[in-house]
Design an enzyme around this catalytic site. Structure first.
Site, PDB file in Angstrom:
ATOM      1  N   HIS A  75     -21.655  -7.669  22.981  1.00 10.38           N
ATOM      2  CA  HIS A  75     -21.116  -7.310  21.676  1.00 10.38           C
ATOM      3  C   HIS A  75     -21.504  -5.873  21.387  1.00 10.38           C
ATOM      4  O   HIS A  75     -22.626  -5.451  21.692  1.00 10.38           O
ATOM      5  CB  HIS A  75     -21.674  -8.231  20.585  1.00 10.38           C
ATOM      6  CG  HIS A  75     -21.316  -9.665  20.782  1.00 10.38           C
ATOM      7  ND1 HIS A  75     -22.217 -10.704  20.638  1.00 10.38           N
ATOM      8  CD2 HIS A  75     -20.133 -10.247  21.129  1.00 10.38           C
ATOM      9  CE1 HIS A  75     -21.614 -11.855  20.875  1.00 10.38           C
ATOM     10  NE2 HIS A  75     -20.358 -11.608  21.172  1.00 10.38           N
TER      11      HIS A  75
ATOM     12  N   GLU B 251     -14.670 -11.367  24.432  1.00  9.81           N
ATOM     13  CA  GLU B 251     -13.895 -12.245  23.556  1.00  9.81           C
ATOM     14  C   GLU B 251     -13.474 -11.505  22.286  1.00  9.81           C
ATOM     15  O   GLU B 251     -13.868 -11.881  21.183  1.00  9.81           O
ATOM     16  CB  GLU B 251     -14.676 -13.531  23.221  1.00  9.81           C
ATOM     17  CG  GLU B 251     -16.183 -13.472  23.392  1.00  9.81           C
ATOM     18  CD  GLU B 251     -16.906 -12.833  22.215  1.00  9.81           C
ATOM     19  OE1 GLU B 251     -16.271 -12.616  21.180  1.00  9.81           O
ATOM     20  OE2 GLU B 251     -18.103 -12.555  22.349  1.00  9.81           O
TER      21      GLU B 251
END
Length: 415
Positions: free
Chosen positions: A330, A368
């Site tokens: 992330h 994602e």
């Protein structure tokens, strides 16, 4: 095709300024896959040594820290690509033969041989070549042994010259032959990193959103350690990743400031007070499946990263199909001075490179991004990721993107 893909992910490209900008970058992305020489003739090694090189039609002459030490010269011969050739004759492209030369006939240290091959692979987008070690180099047998034992070079029965070895960019960018404390991973040599992978010890994680069996993970890097460093020639800066130190005022204040930017908070959703951010980072430091990192361009912090093991992450719970050593990341980029295509390409390829280097058993990376984020989706696809499927988190609908080690290292992204 790209327009159709973005439309499939509900991106209003005819109305979105961001999507139009993403489309305009297609020519830049395509240019990545065209062989081309570097415009500049210098770069820095991970240990901060400066390399100068001069390219002619048939040679690359190289200096390190202003000391002449090695040349790579094209020999007037080619070699078949494989002992048995190819089924399709038109694909049977000969492999170039390059000779490693010590201009003053002095011995060459392993570090200098590695730097010479580094120069070759950032200057020419060849997947492999035949390296001929000049017999005039006094320690030629030792160089051959170093290349073979590190996996950087390989022997074949059909090589006609006993001084020939096959070298490949695939092995090079996996760190084969990199000097201890001088490669991209752990460039200062100060962090403890074992020469062998962490042992496989089965364990499990049970949390509100995760129930998973997985291998025990190694300890995290020490706070403040430089984990990775690489020179990016397109911006002529060094990108480095440093383990987060929450006691470092610069690290903490950067995260606090960046998290409260409207641009960052729209995706990251962690705006808050210093106390809230301290509590957030303390939780991340205690979390064994995630490593917090501050990214730098030269000496300027630009972003915050969380590298995680997918198997014990909620991505595995909702997305599924993860392997034991899959990793993901992330990211928030906080400094506006380091946004844009070239900077993004520099740090995205570098953080992926780091994750593959960290453990040789990591054969796949997972991302994602939200299907409603065209810029992030576009940028991720441009670095070789492919869409496996869509899936739902409780808070967003995401595209499940993956890239394998083999694909990442075959593409000419690392230069």
């Amino acid at each position: 095709m790209l327009r159709a893909l973005l439309h499939h992910y509900h991106c209003q490209i005819t109305m979105s300024k961001e999507a139009i900008q993403a489309i305009s970058r297609l020519s830049q992305i395509k240019a990545l896959f065209k062989p081309k020489p570097l415009s500049q003739h210098s770069f820095r090694l991970p240990d901060s040594s400066n390399v100068l090189f001069w390219v002619t039609q048939d040679a690359i002459d190289i200096q390190i820290d202003n000391v002449a030490f090695v040349s790579l010269r094209s020999l007037n011969r080619k070699h078949p690509p494989a002992p048995i050739g190819c089924v399709e004759p038109r694909l049977n492209v000969p492999v170039a033969v390059i000779q490693l030369v010590s201009p003053q006939n002095l011995p060459l240290e392993e570090r200098r041989v590695w730097a010479a091959l580094y120069t070759l692979f950032i200057n020419r987008t060849v997947s492999r070549a035949i390296l001929n070690i000049a017999p005039t180099i006094p320690n030629a047998p030792e160089i051959r042994r170093y290349l073979l034992e590190s996996g950087l070079g390989g022997s074949r029965r059909d090589l006609v010259d006993p001084n020939d070895l096959v070298i490949s960019r695939f092995a090079f960018w996996q760190g084969a032959g990199a000097p201890q404390g001088g490669g991209w991973l752990n460039p200062t040599g100060k962090a403890f990193m074992s020469n062998t992978p962490f042992p496989f010890i089965p364990t499990s994680t049970r949390q509100p959103t995760v129930i998973a069996s997985h291998p025990l993970r190694p300890p995290k890097p020490k706070a403040g350690d430089i984990i990775y460093r690489r020179y990016i020639h397109t911006v002529q800066k060094v990108v480095s990743f440093v383990a987060l130190d929450i006691d470092d005022e610069v690290h903490f204040q950067c995260f606090h400031k960046w998290s409260n930017l409207d641009r960052v908070n729209s995706a990251w959703k962690e705006a808050g007070s210093e106390d809230q951010h301290l509590a957030y980072l303390q939780e991340r430091v205690k979390d064994p499946h995630s490593i917090s990192i501050i990214g730098y361009w030269d000496d300027c912090p630009f972003g915050y990263f969380e590298v995680y093991w997918v198997k014990e992450d909620h991505t595995n719970t909702f997305g599924g199909t993860s392997l034991d050593y899959d990793r993901g990341c992330h990211v928030l980029v906080g400094d506006d001075d380091f946004r844009g295509f070239e900077y993004r390409l520099g740090w995205t390829t570098s953080i992926a490179h780091l994750m593959f280097l960290w453990d040789p058993r990591t054969t796949r990376l997972v991302n994602e991004p939200s299907v409603e984020s065209p810029i992030v989706l576009m940028s991720t696809l441009s670095t070789g990721f492919s869409v496996e499927k869509e899936f739902d988190f409780p808070h967003k609908r995401s595209a499940y993107l993956t890239i394998t080690r083999e694909r990442f290292l075959q593409l000419p992204l690392l230069q």
